[in-house]
Structures are given as C-alpha cells and as structure tokens.
Design a protein around this motif. Structure first.
Motif, short mmCIF file in Angstrom:
data_model
loop_
_atom_site.label_atom_id
_atom_site.label_comp_id
_atom_site.label_asym_id
_atom_site.label_seq_id
_atom_site.Cartn_x
_atom_site.Cartn_y
_atom_site.Cartn_z
N GLY A 157 4.65 1.16 8.44
CA GLY A 157 3.22 0.93 8.53
C GLY A 157 2.56 1.66 7.38
N VAL A 158 1.31 1.31 7.11
CA VAL A 158 0.63 1.91 5.96
C VAL A 158 -0.77 2.36 6.38
N ILE A 159 -1.07 3.60 6.05
CA ILE A 159 -2.42 4.13 6.23
C ILE A 159 -3.10 4.18 4.87
N THR A 160 -4.30 3.64 4.79
CA THR A 160 -5.05 3.75 3.54
C THR A 160 -6.41 4.38 3.83
N LEU A 161 -6.74 5.33 3.01
CA LEU A 161 -8.04 6.00 3.13
C LEU A 161 -8.75 5.85 1.79
#
Lengths: 606, 239
Positions: A157-161
């Motif tokens: 999964g990927v978290i982008t901020l």
C-alpha cells in the motif's frame, strides 16, 4: 546659495509570491516500510535520516512524501497510522509569522490501486483564532491511530502526504521558519475474533485428537487431553481491568488530595501576590502633513489587482483633485494620474476588485508595491498624495474554523468510547477513523463528511455492532488411523486442537472439506470508507445522535491516549510492575496521612 | 487535626500526590483500544524550512547602512554645481536564496522643514544610470520625472552582486539661473526683489530595493509588485 544633502535609503526584502502551481517547485521524498517476517516494522533508511531531512521550500512550493508499505510477514496484517504536525511554521521561536495558508492532503492507495483521501484541504491555517495554529489544523483528526488497510503477505500500500505552502499569504514573516511533521505506523495480525479449529478425523470420519506434531493422543475419561489448544491471542493474557480500575480510583483520590493541599496553602498565605509583566512596544511615525501648492508637477498612483483578481474604475471611491483622471488597463491596474501634491484619493477594493471565480481568497486591503501583506502593513483606503506610488491589492485566506464531533456508539445509542471534538475549516472534508473496541465492529473504518458552518451538523457517528464469535472447523482425514470406537455421548472437547499435519509424509493428512459452524449469522465486514455526504437513508437502529457534552472528556482522553500509546506496548509484567510501584506509593501516602491524623489526635487529647 | 492539615498543605505532599495521581491515572488509561496494536514503527518526521531572503544596496563598494551619500563630500567641502561626483550603486544578495531584484529611485526637493517642493524639478538631480538594457531594464510605465524603476534582468544568486545601475551624481548648474523677480513701486521708487527658487532647498534621493524569491518568481512578482513580467531561463522581461 547653500545646499545640504539629505539622503535616504530604504531596503526591503520581499518573499511574497503567488500560488500558481504550474511554475512552483515540487519536491518529493520516498521511503519503504515493511512488516518483516520477524514481526518488526523496518524501513530502508533509518528514521533518524528522515528526521534530519530538511526540505528547502519557498512559498508556493509543495512537497510530496511517499511511504511505501509492504507486508513481508507470513500473516496478513492490519496497518494503522498517525499523522501529527509537531510544529507549524508560525510556531518558530522569534517569528511573527501568521495568517499563512497551506494545502494539505493525506491519501492511501491500496494494493488494487484505489486511492482513498484521508484528509484534504486547500485552506489549512489562514487567518483564524483557532488554538491549532497553521498546519496543525490539518491533523487534529489524524493524531490517533487510524486504520488503513489489511495487507496480505506480499501486498503493498502507499501513503502519500502532500503539503503546499500558499504563496499569496505567506510573506516576509515566514522567513527562517521551520515546521515539523511526523507519521507513525502500527501493525497487528488479523486473527482477532476468529477461532480456527482443525478437526482431525480417521478414515471413518471419527474425530481424533492429535498433539502439536500430529500424533494421535489418548482421550481421558473426562474428555480432556494433553493436546494443547492454540487459540490466537488477541490481547493481554491477564485481566487488567480490576488493576486499572483500582489505579484510576487511587489516582483520583490522590489528585483530590493534591488539590486540597493547594487550597490549604492558599488559605495560609492569605494573600497571593500576582506578578504580571506587560511589555508594550509602540512605534510612532510622525509625519507632517503640510500641503503645498504644486503647480508644475502632478503625480500618478497605480493600484494593481495582483494575481487573484481584476479591477475596474469603481475602485476609486473619491477623488479630491478635479483635474485627475482614472483609467483601467486590462483589468489589471487602475491608474490615477494628474494628481497634485496633498490631494486625496479613496480606494474601495471591496467594490472595485473582483475575485476570480471560486477563489479561496478574500480582499483584505492594499499595500505599497513590494511591501508585505500583513494586516499591520496595509495602506489606508484614503491616500494622501505625496509622490508617485504603486499599490497592490492584498489577499488573505479566512480560516473559518468549525468544530466537528466523532462519536462511538452501539446500535442502541450507548456510548462505547468517549466522543472527540476536532476542528476544521468550513468546506473541508476530513476523514475520521474508528476506534478499535474489543468485540465490536463499526459500520466503516473511516467516515468522511464535508464540514458546514453549523457545528451541530458536523457529527461523525461510528455505529458499532457486536461481533458474533465464528468458529471455523477444518476437517482433516488421517489415513490409516484405526477407527476409534465411538462412545455414546463422547464429544470433542470444546474449542480444540490446531494441528499442522507434518508427520505423515506417506499418507498426508488432507482436508476433505470445510464446514463453518456459526453461532449467529456472520457480520458483514465494515466498509473501508463511507462518505456521510452521500448517505440519505438513516442507518438501522441507532442512527447517531448529537452530543456535545463529552467535548472536554474527549480532549482529555485524547491527551491521555497520546501518553498511553508508548506504554501500551509494554509487556504485561512491566505493566504489573508499574502498578505495584504505584500502588505502593499510594499506600505510603495513605499511611502517612493516617499516621499524621493519629498523631494529631494524640496531641489534641494531651 | 492541625498536624494533618499541615501535612496536607505541605508542598512535598502536594507534589508527591500529584505525581502518584498522574501515574495511576496514566496507568488506568491503558485500555483495550490499544491492546490490538502490537508492532509500532519509529517516528517518521519531515522538516520544512523557509530560508531568509535579503537584499542590500551597495554604494561605492560598501553596503549602505541607513543613508546614502555620506562620503560624497569631504568635511567642509561644498557641493559644486555641475560637477559629477562618483556615486556607484548596485545590489548585493545578502540572503540565503537566489532572487530577482528591482530598484525604485525617487528624486525630489524639500524645503528647510523637510516638506517636499513639487514645483522644483527633480530632473535637475542627475543620477547617471548605466548598464541599461544589458543588465537593468527601465520600467517605462512606472517612470516619471521623480521616479525611476529598474529591474535587474537576471537571477541574482545568493551572496553575489549585480553590475552597477548608477555611477555618477550631478546637480545641474542651471538651478543658479532659476530666479524669480518681483517689483514693488512705492511713490517714485520701484523696489526689485530677486529670489533664487532653490535657495534653502535640499535635494533628496531615495533608493528602495525589493527582492523576490526564485521559485515561482513570475507569479510571485505579479503578486508582490503588481507588475507582469516574463521569465525565460532565468532572464526577466517586462511585459
């Protein structure tokens, strides 16, 4: 003729800029985080490296931080995260920065590529009186662990901020400022509330019991066996509730004692000296206003609309000089020429400056070209002509902060967890996460809703349903095993026997079927995300209520939770040790009080 | 009882009670909601920093602090009309980041009280501008007799200087010819009074330097200065 020299120099640095994203600098940072086979969360770079990373941004720039999450563990894992702004630019020591706005977007992309926005706003911060300054307004609902996803082994999964600095509103005061953001992740395995029982049977289908190695074991007369039950542990082994309750009560009593002590001291002193320091700094500029006739020379004032609006002739509200002329050039600048020294021009930017459609800005005034946009540096609407001067309209972002409440209740409306109150801007669409409550399941892990000005409508109701216990029974046939006599009334011990059939290479144990015994109808899993704006039909049972009574309690709980988080990972013996020490201290305190009281009584009697 | 009150009122007791209470309450807050989270990561922090932008006017090779023209005349020396004095001016980027800069120059006359005299011509204050067109662009829209606005047409790197934009200062000698004459006749006599217009007047030069950040500079200039410019490959052009 005597001449003297008067020279002046004014120096100004200007950091102001417009937010047009097309030409702004975009920075990026990427990390990989994995849940390893030995149950650790590891990253490809040390956390210290990331802590030391400083991103050199300028107003109008943005940065995107990407964190790739991967499950390298053999078990499926639930992922959670927190996001907190430790310091906003406005909080830099010695900085007078204020009123600047930000764009802030936190999103999660699941293994299938579906992107879920956890929080987004293009008007974070701005001009408001909220206790959460600047960037901190973005993470008020993200500082407790929120559920992201369940990743199977090997899934990613990927978290982008993404954080963008608004160029229009971040001026010179934002020089030499520093902000700090933080993210944390947590993982647990995914066997909560499920008991897996493998039935091992002989060729006749008669259940038999085996030990951990798959060898048959004798059944005692009372139905017991030496085979070990392996039920996945879902929490602490010890029931800490009595200890925790005792600790809470003791703590409250001692707190009461401490407050009583303070009151006693206050009484004894009779008078409390208050020390107050007031620092006032005032700067006064004296300007003589003697008008002087100017027959030969006239001046020009120009008012630029700047980057966020257009201007028309109605911006000139009053002209004291009848000989002056007003012209508009391409809607970008109003030129007032032919002005004599000492005359007056009154500008009305609210009437004469139109914002771009859908603009997030408002017209806050106008300023000398090149000067800052701070409110205390804006020009007066009434301008006395004393030279050729250019002005530019100043824009701001009004942070219209509104409260929103998150509740956690069952279908009957009973509170299962203290409500929490957060703050956001009207028009923002925060996503709030559920709280994990043992044995209960919410309708969705995350709820989203667009905030409106009426705080009573900004309620996120997590409605929990009790999770029925589901027993999954895997039937495994062991070839070659003699059929055990089926004794009337003999029953398989309850909740029994998890076996990995590894000891029979020639006659492997093969599952011949699977049946699910259910105490109740299985509960559908929660949605990952539910948009409350799209829900028109009330939910069954309790559909959420409006309860603002728990605001303070929610905040207190949040604070305690923040402290409790690191302690929560302590092993049970450590917790018990802490409890013992604290109980001892409490006992000592009580003993001291009792002893003092006895002594006092004796003295009174004497 | 008094002893008990004394004990309770003791600061040591209060502090100890607070500490123990805090510990107990903290422990009591460790609840089921946290029990399921088993493995925690380190802190992932990111710091965002905005640096300083700064500009300094340089006069005859030295940064200007406060006033211009301090060294124009030696002590006791009087200004000679028509003489060209060295007045070399340029801009230094004293900040941390690269920037685009402009200079606004105002020239005017004031009387003994410091009040502006608009009727006296600023054109007689001759500041000789140099490197125009090659390094410095004159904003014709903003330029008047009293004001000149110059844009440096390149990106000015941190801790570096621009070429000169001015090199000499001359006060036009024709101001001595600017006289006024009044005649007053009383009886058989006529009194003629000749007044030098510039008598007692002082000339002023103001130079204001602005800088705008490198990133997003085209729109930054539009927003900060109101002026539309185009920047291609670091070269600034006035629209």
């Amino acid at each position: 003729m005597r001449k003297r020299l008067l020279t002046l120099v004014l120096l100004a640095g200007t950091l102001i800029c417009a937010p047009a994203a097309a030409r702004a600098e975009t920075l990026a940072s990427e990390r990989n985080i994995s849940f390893t086979s030995d149950n650790k969360l590891s990253e490809d770079r040390s956390a210290a490296d990331m802590n030391n990373a400083v991103y050199d941004l300028q107003p109008g720039d943005d940065i995107t931080i990407t964190l790739n999450l991967k499950n390298d563990n053999a078990s499926a894992a639930n992922w959670y995260m927190t996001n907190e702004v430790l310091q906003s630019l406005e909080e830099t020591a010695g900085s007078g920065a204020s009123g600047g706005a930000y764009e802030y977007e936190l999103a999660y992309t699941d293994p299938a590529g579906a992107r879920e926005i956890l929080f987004t706003s293009d008007t974070v911060g701005g001009e408001n009186n909220s206790s959460r300054v600047g960037l901190k307004a973005a993470t008020s609902g993200l500082e407790d662990f929120l559920y992201l996803d369940t990743l199977s082994p090997g899934q990613r999964g990927v978290i982008t901020l993404r954080v963008a600095l608004d160029g229009e509103t971040q001026g010179n005061d934002y020089q030499n400022t520093l902000a700090s953001l933080q993210m944390n992740f947590a993982v647990d395995t995914t066997t909560v509330n499920n008991q897996t029982v493998t039935r091992v049977v002989d060729e006749n289908g008669t259940p038999i019991l085996v030990d951990d190695s798959g060898n048959p074991v004798e059944v005692d007369e009372d139905g017991g066996s030496s085979a070990r039950t392996r039920i996945v542990r879902t929490g602490d082994e010890n029931d800490l509730l009595p200890y925790i309750a005792a600790a809470g009560v003791s703590g409250l009593l001692l707190l009461f004692l401490a407050i009583l002590g303070i009151k006693e001291r206050k009484k004894a002193k009779n008078a409390v000296k208050a020390l107050s320091l007031a620092l006032a700094l005032s700067l006064a500029w004296g300007m003589s206003g003697r008008a002087q006739a100017a027959e030969d020379y006239t001046y020009t004032l120009r008012l630029y609309a700047g980057a966020q609006g257009t201007i028309d002739a109605s911006v000139v509200q009053r002209l004291s000089d009848a000989g002056a002329t007003v012209s508009i050039e391409d809607g970008e600048v109003c030129v007032v020429s032919g002005l004599h020294y000492g005359e007056q021009v009154v500008f009305d930017i609210q009437r004469g400056v139109a914002l771009q459609e859908g603009s997030k800005y408002y017209r806050k005034g106008f300023r000398v070209s090149g000067e800052d946009t701070n409110s205390n540096r804006l020009a007066n609407p009434s301008v006395t002509v004393n030279g050729d001067t250019d002005y530019v309209v100043a824009y701001g972002i009004q942070g219209e902060t509104v409260a929103y409440t998150v509740t956690y209740r069952d279908t009957e409306g009973n509170e299962l967890y203290p409500s929490a109150v957060y703050y956001g801007n009207v028009g923002d669409m925060p996503v709030v996460a559920y709280q994990y409550i043992e044995g209960w399941q919410p309708q969705a892990y995350n709820l989203g809703k667009t905030l409106v000005a009426d705080a009573s409508q900004n309620v996120f109701d997590f409605i929990y349903t009790r999770i029925p216990t589901v027993v999954n029974t895997n039937t495994v046939v062991v070839p070659g095993q003699p059929a055990a006599p089926q004794e009337p009334g003999a029953q398989e011990p309850e909740g029994v026997t998890v076996v990995e059939p590894e000891e029979e290479p020639e006659a492997p144990i093969e599952p011949v079927g699977e049946e699910i015994e259910e105490d109740e109808t299985p509960l559908a899993p929660p949605d990952d995300y539910r948009n409350l704006d799209e829900e028109e039909t009330p939910l069954g049972g309790y559909d959420g209520g409006e309860d603002g009574d728990d605001d303070d309690k929610g905040i207190m709980t949040s604070i305690l939770d923040d402290i409790a988080t690191p302690l929560a990972v302590l092993p049970t013996p450590a917790k018990a040790g802490i409890l013992a020490v604290l109980a001892a201290l409490a006992g000592a305190g009580i003993w001291l009080i009792v002893a003092a009281r006895k002594k006092g009584k004796k003295e009174d009697e004497q | 009882m008094k002893k008990l009150k004394k004990l309770i009122a003791s600061p040591v007791t209060t502090i100890a009670a607070f500490a123990v209470a805090a510990g107990l309450l903290l422990f009591s807050s460790i609840g089921g909601a946290r029990a399921a989270l088993t493995y925690f990561s380190d802190d992932y922090a990111a710091n965002i920093q905005l640096h300083e932008i700064g500009v300094t006017l340089v006069e005859n090779g030295a940064p200007v602090e406060g006033e211009l023209l301090k060294g124009l005349l030696a002590e006791g020396e009087e200004l000679k009309l028509g003489k060209a004095y060295q007045e070399q001016l340029n801009v230094y980027n004293s900040g941390v980041i690269n920037e685009y800069v402009r200079v606004s120059i105002h020239k005017y006359w004031v009387d003994r009280e410091g009040e502006k005299i608009p009727s006296l011509s600023p054109e007689l204050i001759g500041l000789n501008l140099v490197n125009l067109g090659t390094d410095w662009l004159v904003d014709q829209e903003a330029t008047t007799k009293e004001r000149t606005v110059l844009y440096y047409n390149k990106l000015l790197a941190s801790q570096s200087e621009t070429p000169l934009f001015a090199d000499k200062l001359t006060i036009d000698g024709s101001i001595a010819d600017r006289v006024g004459e009044t005649r007053e006749t009383s009886g058989g006599y006529t009194t003629i009074t000749v007044t030098y217009e510039y008598d007692g007047a002082r000339f002023c030069i103001e130079a204001k330097v602005d800088g705008v950040q490198e990133h997003n500079a085209q729109d930054a200039i539009w927003s900060a200065w109101g002026r539309r410019v185009t920047i291609d490959d670091g070269v600034l052009r006035l629209n």
